[in-house]
Write an enzyme that holds these catalytic residues in place. Structure first.
Site, PDB file in Angstrom:
ATOM      1  N   PHE A   1      20.345 -13.534  23.668  1.00 12.05           N
ATOM      2  CA  PHE A   1      19.625 -12.587  22.874  1.00 12.05           C
ATOM      3  C   PHE A   1      18.102 -13.254  22.896  1.00 12.05           C
ATOM      4  CE2 PHE A   1      17.018 -11.823  19.283  1.00 12.05           C
ATOM      5  CZ  PHE A   1      17.564 -10.607  18.598  1.00 12.05           C
ATOM      6  N   GLU A   2      17.077 -12.622  23.287  1.00 14.74           N
ATOM      7  CA  GLU A   2      15.558 -12.993  23.114  1.00 14.74           C
ATOM      8  C   GLU A   2      14.732 -11.541  23.197  1.00 14.74           C
ATOM      9  OE1 GLU A   2      14.933 -15.946  26.211  1.00 14.74           O
ATOM     10  OE2 GLU A   2      15.282 -14.276  27.926  1.00 14.74           O
ATOM     11  N   ILE A   3      13.713 -11.762  22.380  1.00 18.87           N
ATOM     12  CA  ILE A   3      12.831 -10.684  22.468  1.00 18.87           C
ATOM     13  C   ILE A   3      11.636 -11.418  22.815  1.00 18.87           C
ATOM     14  CG2 ILE A   3      11.347  -8.948  21.069  1.00 18.87           C
ATOM     15  CD1 ILE A   3      13.727  -8.689  19.386  1.00 18.87           C
TER      16      ILE A   3
END
Length: 399
Positions: free
Chosen positions: A297-299
């Site tokens: 998960f990464e933005i």
């Protein structure tokens, strides 16, 4: 004459293998020696409760939307960000990505309709395209990764890969000899933002198959990042297996020695080099704590990854060969790059986003969440010490 050339090549290859094995064994012996020295000076005490989020656990308190400028779905005067939902996925993972898409659309994207971009090293099947497009009203793009971005680069010595793979197996490293995994780590580390399909896109949210999302997200996460001067968002901090990245930190430090101008004055060096919580990790990884943002998960802002600082850092690592000679993952590679070259105030914990990538959770106490237990990090209690988010709080910040 032909025989002599073959003999010379054979001797050179044997020499390369010997040098590589000697380097690995030297590092291993140094780590063992330092660990033994620590044992002589007193037992290492690891406070297990300190491996959970800070006390009081912020995930057990009522968690709302983040502070700052927020764009909600009815804020029609604010344009959408230049962003995409990004997924590296195989045709065989269709069921897993459809389940994850269902969660992401239900909790977020049905309100904001950001496009999906799927990547694969093989062409997507028509069934994959049909079933994924059926999960969303947003556009879907299906992209093939160029062979030169995916294949093992020509400077990698395959014989050394074989020998080093055996060493990783002896160290019980997962995916030690699974070359597709090594290629995936390399692509996610420094190739994804170079794909032609993303050249005009700024923001990405990485979406993995077989992950779960538990909380309604009623604001535009991309606009939040852009409007509040953030660069990178995460949900989980964990430790890596130090035996898989023995030379990653020394290689990164070689790059920094050559390019000190890239190090941000407000960096997160103390977080990267902590040696109190897991001293053996720091020893084996030669100065790196191994604490990292779990990058499934990464933005993120691809402008950071396209910067001279990060891109040259990746190229330096790539030439060193550790994506194949060891098992350098994109999570520690991203984390070291962010910790060194980015102002740490631009990193954001999305504590309000409920998330599961087995076996770890981010579960906030929020009326917008259902399906996970607030404050839980894992269902397997023995894995609780793998949580190192408290170190990020200790050395950096939490907004």
């Amino acid at each position: 004459m032909q025989l002599n050339r073959r003999a010379i090549r054979l001797v050179a290859l044997i020499g390369s293998l010997v040098v590589f094995v000697v380097i690995i064994l030297t590092i291993s012996n140094q780590a063992a020696s330092q660990a033994n020295q620590q044992e002589k000076s007193g037992p290492i005490r690891v406070k297990l409760h300190g491996s959970s989020p800070p006390s009081p656990n912020p995930l057990l308190q009522e968690v709302g939307e983040p502070n700052g400028i927020l764009t909600h779905v009815d804020d029609t005067d604010r344009p959408r960000a230049n962003a995409t939902l990004l997924s590296l996925v195989r045709n065989s993972e269709l069921r897993g990505i459809v389940g994850t898409m269902r969660d992401v659309e239900r909790t977020f994207n049905s309100k904001f309709n950001y496009p999906w971009t799927f990547f694969n090293d093989e062409p997507f099947t028509e069934e994959f395209k049909r079933r994924t497009q059926a999960m969303t009203k947003a556009p879907c793009r299906y992209e093939l990764i160029p062979k030169e971005h995916w294949q093992m680069p020509p400077w990698i010595n395959k014989d050394i890969v074989e020998v080093s793979g055996d060493i990783l197996v002896e160290d019980n490293i997962m995916y030690a000899k699974q070359q597709s995994y090594h290629r995936m780590c390399r692509w996610n580390s420094g190739m994804f933002y170079k794909h032609p399909a993303l050249k005009d896109v700024r923001w990405y949210w990485r979406i993995e198959p077989n992950t779960r999302y538990y909380c309604k997200i009623d604001y535009d996460v991309f606009r939040y990042m852009e409007d509040n001067d953030k660069t990178y968002g995460y949900v989980i901090n964990i430790y890596d297996a130090p035996q898989s990245i023995r030379t990653l930190w020394p290689t990164a430090m070689e790059f920094v020695a050559q390019h000190p101008e890239y190090v941000n004055p407000n960096n997160a060096m103390r977080w990267l080099t902590d040696n109190e919580k897991r001293p053996n990790h720091n020893v084996i990884a030669n100065g790196y704590s191994t604490c990292h943002f779990w990058s499934n998960f990464e933005i993120g802002d691809m402008d950071f990854f396209r910067s001279d600082a990060y891109d040259k850092y990746f190229e330096y690592l790539d030439q060193a060969g550790g994506f194949f000679y060891e098992r350098w993952g994109d999570a520690p590679v991203h984390s070291i790059g962010l910790g060194l070259f980015l102002d740490k105030s631009k990193i954001h914990w999305f504590k309000d986003i409920g998330y599961l990538h087995m076996p770890y959770y981010n579960c906030p106490a929020s009326k917008k969440c259902s399906g996970c237990h607030a404050g839980r990090f894992t269902d397997a209690g023995y894995l609780n010490p793998e949580n190192c988010i408290d170190n990020f709080f200790k050395y950096v910040h939490a907004d």
